[in-house]
Design an enzyme around this catalytic site. Sequence first.
Site, PDB file in Angstrom:
ATOM      1  CB  SER A  97     -11.178   3.341   9.050  1.00 14.54           C
ATOM      2  OG  SER A  97     -10.463   2.159   8.764  1.00 14.54           O
ATOM      3  CG  ASP A 121      -2.025   0.973   1.192  1.00 19.23           C
ATOM      4  OD1 ASP A 121      -2.458   1.318   0.079  1.00 19.23           O
ATOM      5  OD2 ASP A 121      -2.490   1.401   2.271  1.00 19.23           O
TER       6      ASP A 121
END
Length: 286
Positions: A210, A82
């Site tokens: 999130s 990532d």
Amino acid sequence: MPVTSLNDIVRPAFEERYGVPAINIVNDLTLEGVLEGAVEAKSPLIVQTSVKTVRSVGAPVLAAMWRAMTAGIEVPVALHLDHCPDRAVVTECLRNGWNSVLFDASALPVQENLALTIEVVREAREYGAQVEGEIEAITGIEDGHGSDEEAARESLEVSLDFIDRTGVDVFAPSIGNAHGAYKEAPVLDYDRVSQLVSARDIPIALHGGSGLSSEQFRELISRGAAKVNISTALKETFMKSSLEHLAQAERIDRWDPPTLFDDVSQAVRTLVIDLAKEFGSAGRGA
């Protein structure tokens, strides 16, 4: 079912309009927990590692853990690097078995980013790996990478040119999303996802997952967000479950590490199962 390519995971999700959890792990316990959660939910899964995690644990160690824990796994899983701006780390991970990378040159001018991403795509193909691309920095700092300053968004034409010329497999646009905990409810540009998908048949990666609401997830997934990144929620689950267990251990004066590991692992598994249900990927990996 063996470890599979990112394309084989996100393409069905994109076509059938469900989201696949892409979860940043931080150690062996969280890796084990997310894999067990995916198996229990019968969900495909993308395991993600940050550059910080790669450097702290080591690519060979992470790769050995990955191979051991995914041997004979029953759902499709992929290993993704990532937000990596460092070409050397990209190469190291590809050599050690990562089958997907996000080369993040969003801090550079678009044309320089484009040229470098073309090189990364070429390198990844030599390993049979896929590439996620982005041209705009996602607001927020994650694992020491990024900025709280919101970057300017490029035009649709610039984004499409980047997709066409680089050949990236997944594209991550900035749509008002942010890394870390949201300080207030984000205002998301849903239409930008639809415009990209309408113009190019490419799965969209949603960063800063999130803290978004179920309604926001559903809307974005329905428009083509097939890869849904979760990092902060995993870290909070890992650390808060550890904190709760340790507080209880102190109260009863019982210090038994395996019970701590069990509690944390169960909390991580539950997080993954809940996400798979929310994103619609539960049962899709059977």
